[in-house]
Scaffold this motif. Sequence first.
Motif, PDB file in Angstrom:
ATOM      1  N   MET A   1      -0.581   4.725  10.530  1.00 58.81           N
ATOM      2  CA  MET A   1       0.518   3.957   9.968  1.00 58.81           C
ATOM      3  C   MET A   1       0.409   3.973   8.443  1.00 58.81           C
ATOM      4  SD  MET A   1      -0.512  -0.076  10.652  1.00 58.81           S
ATOM      5  CE  MET A   1       0.970  -0.689   9.869  1.00 58.81           C
ATOM      6  N   LYS A   2       1.535   4.000   7.820  1.00 62.89           N
ATOM      7  CA  LYS A   2       1.635   3.876   6.368  1.00 62.89           C
ATOM      8  C   LYS A   2       2.809   2.953   6.058  1.00 62.89           C
ATOM      9  CE  LYS A   2      -1.693   6.434   4.667  1.00 62.89           C
ATOM     10  NZ  LYS A   2      -1.516   7.765   4.073  1.00 62.89           N
TER      11      LYS A   2
ATOM     12  N   ALA B   1       1.273  -3.156   2.107  1.00 62.73           N
ATOM     13  CA  ALA B   1       1.110  -1.707   1.954  1.00 62.73           C
ATOM     14  C   ALA B   1      -0.232  -1.367   1.313  1.00 62.73           C
ATOM     15  CB  ALA B   1       2.260  -1.141   1.116  1.00 62.73           C
ATOM     16  N   ASN B   2      -0.623  -2.115   0.302  1.00 62.55           N
ATOM     17  CA  ASN B   2      -1.884  -1.835  -0.392  1.00 62.55           C
ATOM     18  C   ASN B   2      -3.093  -1.970   0.537  1.00 62.55           C
ATOM     19  OD1 ASN B   2      -0.665  -1.252  -2.833  1.00 62.55           O
ATOM     20  ND2 ASN B   2      -0.813  -3.350  -3.599  1.00 62.55           N
ATOM     21  N   ILE B   3      -3.039  -2.936   1.449  1.00 64.91           N
ATOM     22  CA  ILE B   3      -4.144  -3.111   2.406  1.00 64.91           C
ATOM     23  C   ILE B   3      -4.115  -2.017   3.470  1.00 64.91           C
ATOM     24  CG2 ILE B   3      -5.081  -4.609   4.212  1.00 64.91           C
ATOM     25  CD1 ILE B   3      -5.709  -5.632   1.416  1.00 64.91           C
TER      26      ILE B   3
ATOM     27  N   ARG C   1       3.484   5.616  12.797  1.00 64.75           N
ATOM     28  CA  ARG C   1       4.708   5.228  12.104  1.00 64.75           C
ATOM     29  C   ARG C   1       4.506   5.217  10.592  1.00 64.75           C
ATOM     30  NH1 ARG C   1       8.954   1.110  14.788  1.00 64.75           N
ATOM     31  NH2 ARG C   1       8.231   1.194  16.946  1.00 64.75           N
ATOM     32  N   THR C   2       5.579   5.538   9.903  1.00 67.00           N
ATOM     33  CA  THR C   2       5.663   5.308   8.465  1.00 67.00           C
ATOM     34  C   THR C   2       6.775   4.293   8.250  1.00 67.00           C
ATOM     35  OG1 THR C   2       4.917   7.549   7.934  1.00 67.00           O
ATOM     36  CG2 THR C   2       6.112   6.357   6.216  1.00 67.00           C
TER      37      THR C   2
ATOM     38  N   ILE D   1       0.502   9.546   0.546  1.00 68.91           N
ATOM     39  CA  ILE D   1       0.693  10.661   1.477  1.00 68.91           C
ATOM     40  C   ILE D   1       1.133  10.101   2.829  1.00 68.91           C
ATOM     41  CG2 ILE D   1      -0.427  12.571   2.677  1.00 68.91           C
ATOM     42  CD1 ILE D   1      -2.374  12.740   0.297  1.00 68.91           C
ATOM     43  N   VAL D   2       2.309  10.534   3.275  1.00 69.36           N
ATOM     44  CA  VAL D   2       2.802  10.109   4.586  1.00 69.36           C
ATOM     45  C   VAL D   2       2.984  11.344   5.455  1.00 69.36           C
ATOM     46  CG1 VAL D   2       3.928   8.071   3.616  1.00 69.36           C
ATOM     47  CG2 VAL D   2       5.255  10.160   3.932  1.00 69.36           C
ATOM     48  N   ASP D   3       2.895  11.148   6.748  1.00 71.62           N
ATOM     49  CA  ASP D   3       2.965  12.253   7.710  1.00 71.62           C
ATOM     50  C   ASP D   3       4.409  12.410   8.196  1.00 71.62           C
ATOM     51  OD1 ASP D   3       2.720  14.118   9.684  1.00 71.62           O
ATOM     52  OD2 ASP D   3       1.393  12.921  10.970  1.00 71.62           O
TER      53      ASP D   3
END
Length: 842
Positions: free
Chosen positions: A636-637, A623-625, A597-598, A552-554
């Motif tokens: 952030m994603k 990314a996984n962390i 940020r994404t 899920i990203v914003d």
Amino acid sequence: MNAPLEDSLTPQIRVEDDRTGLSITTLRSALADNLFYIQGKFPGTATKNDYYMALAYTVRDRLLQRWLNTTQTYRKNVKVVCYLSAEFLIGPQLVNNLINLGIYAKIRQAVEESGLSLQELIEQEEEPGLGNGGLGRLAACYLDSLSTLEIPAIGYGIRYEFGIFDQEIRDGWQVEITDKWLQYGNPWEIARPEEYVEVKFGGRSEHYYDEKGNYRVRWIPDRVVKGVPYDTPILGYQVNTANTLRLWKAEAIESFDFQAFNIGDYYGAVDAKIVSENLTKILYPNDEVIQGKELRLQQQYFFVSCALQDMIRLLLSTEVSLETFHQQFAVQLNDTHPAIGVAELMRLLVDEHRIDWDKAWHITQNTFAFTNHTLLPEALEKWPIELFGRLLPRHLEIIYEINQRFLDRVRMKYPRDLGKLSRLSLIDESGERYVRMANLACVGSHAINGVAELHTELLKKTVLKDFYEFFPEKFANVTNGVTPRRWMVLSNPRLTRLITEKIGDRWITHLDDLRKLETLADDASFRQQWRQIKQETKGDLAAYIRKKLDIIVDPKSLFDIQVKRIHEYKRQHLNVLHVITFYNRLKHDRDLDITPRTFIFGGKAAPGYFMAKLIIKLIVSVANIVNNDPDVRDRMKVVFIPDFNVTLGQRIYPAADLSEQISTAGKEASGTGNMKFALNGALTIGTLDGANVEIREEVGAENFFLFGLTTEEVYGLKARGYRPFDYYNQNAELKAVIDLISSGFFSHGDVDLFKPLIDNLLYRDDYMLLADYQSYIDTQEKVSQAYRDRENWTRMSILNVARMGKFSSDRSIREYAQKIWKVEPVPVELLQLCPGGQCLLV
């Protein structure tokens, strides 16, 4: 009463019928007929793919009159551009053809009234993965522009059965999956088996005197392969011109050996077929070491020989003298892959058609033009003499002859300069002997061009310096461009509608008209509309990411995107260093006021390129962390979207806020992703590399986030002795980032996993990430601050789009046509090909 035989063989077809009519009723009827008569299915048993195929044939039917008229028009005495490229990354064809025909809305209505979803059928289309990225996509953009500008053209390439691999990510690692793009058929192509040509390999040459006492050479091959053309129409935007992309498939001359079968050799009976068809089975991924790969050289020679034989056939069918070949065809070599064409055209003219050497050489040089796409010396193709001579013995003799005559000229100009003689030679004799394909292309062409102003200047100063000094008149620059039809009209329909409402639709073929948007940048209501469209497009990408990756990203966060081939010089790992810096700052101060940020990545690594694959593993591991750390609180994603291709690009480019163009200065020839991002309203963070330089000049320095060393500074620092470890030691934040990776934090405690990458940065750093790190971080901070002022950010976004007119592939093609090819547009009149309203079988 039965009709006469001749009448029963004459379909009673009017010009406006199921194959050409555009009323909703006719389109629905055509869709049903194609489902029944071509797919052989009732609606109750048809799959979505059956419906897609039926729709594709319905659209193709409406292309055919334009396509056949175009072919008919070119039978007149017109000069044709022949674009030779080992790659054509044309992307999905359905929507592109609907847009260029101007029937998207009608087709959508017809499909929906038939109880179907147009979007679902669009998603059924398999993308032809016939290229690695930039070079193949550029070729596709150029075909689109050639047709739109009504310039006679044929694209020649290879019909790879398996294209660039599909990419999956498993446990963070790239896994390559076979791209079976042809498994369900390709409705856009038409096979032309009757127009096959024969291509020779191996064997020996035989020298003799003909009946008139003239010295001649004939090639006696070991093996002959059949080249079968498959034609795809490339329609221009709302014109009648539909040029042809002709891709060649290799087949055996005889598919079955009955003698072998009759003596019980079942496998041997079909061996020739298997060996021959292997030639066009698979596309070589970029960044694989190809020197010495016999199949790759076979592929290159195969399609070039097919193309040149085809051109000669076309010319002779018009009863025009072969000695006018260079006046009838302008042949563009898209990088060094088709450079063998210089030797092949000489062979065809001298050996097969008995034209004397000097005349043949004049024709050859004035036929070919060469586009160089690289500044990396290792990317300039060369082939071992032993391999080359074994595969193409006659061509090696011809190249030796070309080289001897050329070096005689070099000696006259530089009588005592052995170094220059050695560098200009078509044969590399510094160790194992090689044929240098770039040198062959330079000597055998009348024009040589780079693909961005900086790139062309660097070519003159570095990899082609000696050729520039010898042939300065040959050199020109043609900056790359992209087609606004696919990269705006098709991929960003909301923005297209808004722009068209404000300034009309002429900009679609005259991109400089976007300048009219400049005055609207200060209009608050227009900025609001612009911002709303970007938000909706980001929402679409966020939904795709959630569906495909369960992340899920914003959409309100800053979408910071880098999508391109994974390579050390493109520096995706510099981007990762910033991601970790961003993460560390949040971890050290959980209440830090930071712009959310994404970070989105995408791109493929060559299967044999270990370091590139390790970079992907690092991105996914980070990314996984990050994505599972509650401390960052969705501020952030990090996302890696697998299997980046044209289809995904159409989703991603319009959704970007920030475009990452961060290659080491002096390494990227041009780039075209940078253009696609900016054309869709993304702001660029980048170095002064490739076409970034010109984008910054056009959009204004104040609307571009510049960082990093210049090309001169890169060369200077390397000359003085670059010590990356010093940058690591002297920068606490950089040291913390690298130490965090080294500690195993992103690799479940495995301190060895990313050690090759870290060691390379600390002790080699060929692409100078550590030297550019602080400048990059500082500039990223400016990006964050700028994004907070949404009104001004939107204004900058509008100005980026308004000032991107230069980067249309239409402008590029006009420059090629005027400066290099010397060709003129030839409008196609849509004639009635069916006399009396009936299509006659003849």
